[in-house]
Design a protein around this motif. Structure first.
Motif, PDB file in Angstrom:
ATOM      1  N   PHE A   1      -5.507   6.893   2.042  1.00 60.65           N
ATOM      2  CA  PHE A   1      -5.138   5.902   1.441  1.00 60.65           C
ATOM      3  C   PHE A   1      -4.984   6.354  -0.307  1.00 60.65           C
TER       4      PHE A   1
ATOM      5  N   PHE B   1       3.876  -0.252   8.684  1.00 60.61           N
ATOM      6  CA  PHE B   1       4.207   1.118   7.907  1.00 60.61           C
ATOM      7  C   PHE B   1       5.631   1.310   8.078  1.00 60.61           C
ATOM      8  N   GLY B   2       6.186   2.125   6.740  1.00 58.99           N
ATOM      9  CA  GLY B   2       7.566   2.410   6.921  1.00 58.99           C
ATOM     10  C   GLY B   2       7.443   3.837   7.706  1.00 58.99           C
ATOM     11  N   SER B   3       8.752   4.197   7.813  1.00 56.84           N
ATOM     12  CA  SER B   3       9.000   5.592   8.559  1.00 56.84           C
ATOM     13  C   SER B   3       8.413   6.855   7.525  1.00 56.84           C
TER      14      SER B   3
ATOM     15  N   LYS C   1      -5.136  13.882   8.136  1.00 54.60           N
ATOM     16  CA  LYS C   1      -5.030  12.485   8.312  1.00 54.60           C
ATOM     17  C   LYS C   1      -4.444  11.424   7.296  1.00 54.60           C
ATOM     18  N   VAL C   2      -4.141  10.625   7.683  1.00 54.39           N
ATOM     19  CA  VAL C   2      -3.418   9.511   6.968  1.00 54.39           C
ATOM     20  C   VAL C   2      -4.492   9.082   5.625  1.00 54.39           C
TER      21      VAL C   2
ATOM     22  N   GLN D   1       0.342  11.458   3.826  1.00 52.17           N
ATOM     23  CA  GLN D   1      -0.316  12.349   5.015  1.00 52.17           C
ATOM     24  C   GLN D   1       0.293  13.761   5.066  1.00 52.17           C
TER      25      GLN D   1
ATOM     26  N   TYR E   1       0.057   5.282   1.425  1.00 54.21           N
ATOM     27  CA  TYR E   1      -0.472   6.124   1.980  1.00 54.21           C
ATOM     28  C   TYR E   1       0.082   7.429   1.828  1.00 54.21           C
TER      29      TYR E   1
ATOM     30  N   TYR F   1       0.888  -1.322  -0.091  1.00 54.57           N
ATOM     31  CA  TYR F   1      -0.018   0.105   0.073  1.00 54.57           C
ATOM     32  C   TYR F   1       0.900   1.425  -0.031  1.00 54.57           C
TER      33      TYR F   1
ATOM     34  N   PHE G   1       3.711   7.376   2.909  1.00 53.96           N
ATOM     35  CA  PHE G   1       3.851   5.981   3.852  1.00 53.96           C
ATOM     36  C   PHE G   1       3.737   4.884   2.945  1.00 53.96           C
TER      37      PHE G   1
ATOM     38  N   MET H   1       3.968  13.408   3.623  1.00 52.39           N
ATOM     39  CA  MET H   1       4.892  12.462   3.994  1.00 52.39           C
ATOM     40  C   MET H   1       4.163  11.212   3.330  1.00 52.39           C
TER      41      MET H   1
END
Lengths: 116, 111
Positions: A45, A107-109, A42-43, A37, A35, A33, A91, A89
């Protein structure tokens, strides 16, 4: 615990340029996935990917966006011609199992994309 | 349209108290609900998952409830510590595996 790895951690680009964000999902995961932000929001999709094809995408994921799994380990997000509003950002996330067998997302950083 | 609302943007509590965060949703029939923790500049980290046929789930100091009639989940942190200070996100998950996140609640635990 295994990790999702994203590179670079920060990307600065000029408006109109192409960027490629890279991710290495966890090795035995099957669902991937992206995503994003925007600062203070909000995060959201963007897209899900399974079996070498997009399984779902949001309205944000327009023709300027594409994803690829060029080999057995990397998962990339390309933005063809960046706009100021693409600054966010981003993700990457992965999941071992999917439909009917939901597990957590790892999730990655993140990659902080700044479009100037 | 589908909506996920987390009760407040910020919640401040004293160390040792129980923090209770709320997630309400409308026009949605999730198969699962998840709670994540997000620290500044980092990706969300999974905490708990609860299925639509489950009422309550616990993990150490964390407790989640899920009421599909009220369309609400409550997330509790008991005996809160300053290290629990973070933004907590609820996410609704469909059977297809897509997670849709709420805006998050930023919890600050004061010593």
């Amino acid at each position: 615990e295994p990790e999702v790895t994203q590179t670079p951690s920060h990307q600065v680009t000029q408006m109109g340029q192409e960027v490629i964000l890279r991710c290495v999902p966890i090795s035995n995961h099957l669902y991937f996935y992206w995503y994003r932000q925007i600062l203070g929001q909000k995060v959201e999709f963007l897209v899900s990917f399974y079996n070498n094809e997009i399984s779902e995408k949001s309205e944000i994921f327009d023709d300027q966006f594409s994803v690829e799994r060029p080999d057995g380990s990397n998962f990339t997000l390309k933005i063809r011609s960046t706009k100021l509003e693409d600054s966010a950002m981003y993700f990457c996330a992965s999941r071992r199992l999917g439909t009917g067998n939901i597990e957590k997302l790892f999730f990655g950083s993140g990659t902080q994309l700044s479009v100037l | 349209s589908q909506k996920i609302e987390q009760n407040s943007e910020a919640l401040n509590i004293q160390e040792g108290k129980t923090a209770t965060l709320t997630c309400n949703y409308t026009n949605y029939s999730p198969a699962y609900l998840q709670w994540y923790r997000q620290d500044p500049g980092r990706g969300p980290v999974f905490l708990l998952l609860i299925r639509e046929n489950e009422k309550e789930k616990r993990k150490e100091r964390l407790k989640v409830t899920f009421d599909t009639t009220l369309k609400q989940s409550l997330f509790h942190i008991t005996a809160s510590q300053p290290a629990d200070s973070a933004t907590y996100l609820c996410a609704l998950v469909t059977n297809a595996g897509k997670s849709t996140f709420g805006d998050g609640t930023t919890l600050t635990v004061k010593p």
